[in-house]
Design an enzyme around this catalytic site. Sequence first.
Site, mmCIF file in Angstrom:
data_model
loop_
_atom_site.group_PDB
_atom_site.id
_atom_site.type_symbol
_atom_site.label_atom_id
_atom_site.label_comp_id
_atom_site.label_asym_id
_atom_site.label_seq_id
_atom_site.Cartn_x
_atom_site.Cartn_y
_atom_site.Cartn_z
ATOM 1 N N ASP A 271 0.837 -1.201 0.000
ATOM 2 C CA ASP A 271 0.000 0.000 0.000
ATOM 3 C C ASP A 271 0.875 1.255 0.000
ATOM 4 O O ASP A 271 0.573 2.235 -0.683
ATOM 5 C CB ASP A 271 -0.920 0.008 1.221
ATOM 6 C CG ASP A 271 -1.828 -1.213 1.267
ATOM 7 O OD1 ASP A 271 -2.176 -1.734 0.197
ATOM 8 O OD2 ASP A 271 -2.179 -1.647 2.385
ATOM 9 N N ASP A 307 -0.199 -0.658 9.747
ATOM 10 C CA ASP A 307 -0.220 -0.708 8.290
ATOM 11 C C ASP A 307 0.072 0.628 7.621
ATOM 12 O O ASP A 307 0.541 0.669 6.494
ATOM 13 C CB ASP A 307 -1.588 -1.204 7.815
ATOM 14 C CG ASP A 307 -1.869 -2.632 8.254
ATOM 15 O OD1 ASP A 307 -1.012 -3.217 8.941
ATOM 16 O OD2 ASP A 307 -2.935 -3.152 7.910
#
Length: 322
Positions: A271, A307
């Site tokens: 990501d 994350d």
Amino acid sequence: MPHAPTSSPQILTFGEAMAMLVADLPGDLVDVDRFHRRLAGADNNVAIGLSRLGFHVGWLSRLGSDSQGRFIQQALKAEGIDDRYIHLDAHHPTGLMFKERAEGGADPRVEYFRRGSAASHLSVEDAAAIDFQSLTHLHATGITPALSESALELTRHVMQKARESGASISFDPNLRPSLWPSEAVMRDTLNELASLADWVLPGLSEGRLLTGCDTPEAIADFYLARGAKAVIIKLGPEGSYYRGTLGGTLESLLAPGQPVAKVVDTVGAGDGFAVGVISALLDGRTPQQALDRGNLVGAQAIQVVGDMEGLPTRDKLRELEQ
């Protein structure tokens, strides 16, 4: 680049966010009794990364009207995400996941509790209010269409509408085989969706599984033949590969990986890479510069727990790129 809160988002992502409980200490989850809560979800990680770089980003989803849903919405608003396309669902819960604390750069084990979640009930109707004429870019992942048939229909609809309106589209396959009825269905569906995108961003192993091709060049040619303008392949610590026509003619490029002193958490690296590539291309940078920034931001993501906590602000990015 400030934006008026009343204007429609210029960039849109969509999918499922989950509340994530991360173990405080390493070890098997069965033995862990202390966790801390964070935010998880591939598409909202990208939304947060682009928002931190100053883009006006909206995120479309369904959240349960429960405490975890409120936590997610508040966390996204605090990151500057435009939440006008978030729908609250009183009948289905927000997804939840547990993540172990891995050591030595290993991939942490994750357990999901997302079946029947609010986001799995996403449908075309949830896109009714989107102002596609204001969109300059759409980012889609292969996770959302795996959630349910109605979420797949939404994915097709949003990608087709963005394409018709002239927005650029990036697509990260983000394979989650356990969510699909079979590998064949996953492969065929994601390749169909990739044909609606301008920039396709698979990992090397993902590209091999989806295309049946072995080399980065052959994987790229598979998607270029189906309409992509650029295929940007993540090669892990080795860096990344580009093949496409964004510079006007077909070219292939490589960028070496960024050295990292200590890998803390590998989840979110892809990501972060997407944030770097997409932001660079939207900034008008060259494909080579997009590869370099993708590697740079991806490396930031793996040096922290969580994350998206390592995704840089615009000021931090300028400092890193010097």
